[in-house]
Design an enzyme around this catalytic site. Structure first.
Site, PDB file in Angstrom:
ATOM      1  CG  LEU A 145       4.182  15.460   3.253  1.00 50.06           C
ATOM      2  CD1 LEU A 145       2.963  15.727   4.132  1.00 50.06           C
ATOM      3  CD2 LEU A 145       3.937  14.258   2.350  1.00 50.06           C
ATOM      4  CD  GLU A 146       5.646  20.892   2.616  1.00 44.18           C
ATOM      5  OE1 GLU A 146       4.460  20.692   2.960  1.00 44.18           O
ATOM      6  OE2 GLU A 146       6.625  20.481   3.288  1.00 44.18           O
ATOM      7  CB  ALA A 164      15.887  13.719   7.841  1.00 43.22           C
ATOM      8  CB  THR A 175       1.484  10.266  15.260  1.00 42.37           C
ATOM      9  OG1 THR A 175       2.358  10.967  14.362  1.00 42.37           O
ATOM     10  CG2 THR A 175       1.420  10.995  16.594  1.00 42.37           C
ATOM     11  CG  HIS A 205       2.754  13.199  10.392  1.00 40.72           C
ATOM     12  ND1 HIS A 205       1.806  13.716   9.539  1.00 40.72           N
ATOM     13  CD2 HIS A 205       3.848  13.984  10.254  1.00 40.72           C
ATOM     14  CE1 HIS A 205       2.298  14.759   8.916  1.00 40.72           C
ATOM     15  NE2 HIS A 205       3.537  14.944   9.328  1.00 40.72           N
ATOM     16  CG  ASN A 213      13.773   9.462  -2.429  1.00 44.12           C
ATOM     17  OD1 ASN A 213      14.111  10.162  -1.488  1.00 44.12           O
ATOM     18  ND2 ASN A 213      12.618   8.825  -2.456  1.00 44.12           N
TER      19      ASN A 213
END
Length: 172
Positions: free
Chosen positions: A59-60, A82, A88, A90, A115
């Site tokens: 996410l960073e 990765a 969950t 998430h 990417n």
């Protein structure tokens, strides 16, 4: 009918490449980075023309890519990470949001971004894919950096049509 066609150019000589690597799932991400850097070198990109930045997780990655893009110092960027499915929701959140953010950087800044954030069901799949995906990211970055330059030159060629000598002197 004969059409023009651009041939892929994998010559990395002189290209400046920024890499953002996640530290989460570190062994896999290190494998991605090692394969990527080795392939960049094989394609002619020198070590002094590569900057590797690490971030805590997937996410960073988009923010670090944005800062590199804003610097104007790079011909292409590479995202390495990765995301491995857990039990969950998430996994979906991180996969979707990081992928969306990475794509947005490329479009917002007009810079190629390869990417190579793996999204796998388990560790074994990630390990099996890390080497080839790292190499593929390097090839994609080099090819797209060269394509971007070629397409920008097309735009410049169109601007030259119909211009007089005065216009040419202004550009000199």
């Amino acid at each position: 009918m004969e059409i023009g066609q651009y041939q892929p150019n994998l010559d990395g000589d002189g290209l400046r490449i920024g890499i953002v690597q996640s530290r989460f799932n570190e062994p896999v991400c290190n494998g991605l980075a090692d394969a990527c850097i080795e392939e960049l070198e094989r394609l002619g990109v020198t070590g002094e023309d590569v900057l590797l930045v690490t971030v805590p997780g997937a996410l960073e990655i988009p923010l670090a890519l944005q800062k590199l893009a804003e610097s104007g110092q790079f011909d292409a960027l590479i995202a390495l990470g990765a995301v491995i499915r857990g039990e969950t929701y998430h996994f979906e959140l991180v996969s979707n949001e990081s992928g969306s953010g990475i794509s947005r950087i490329a479009l917002d800044f007009g810079i190629p971004v390869a990417n190579a954030v793996l999204t796998t069901e388990n560790d074994e799949q990630a390990v099996a894919r890390m080497t080839e995906k790292g190499r593929d990211a390097a090839r994609t970055a080099v090819e797209m950096a060269n394509l971007a330059v070629a397409l920008e030159q097309l735009d410049g060629d169109e601007d030259d049509e119909g211009e007089g000598e005065d216009d040419e002197e202004e550009r000199a």
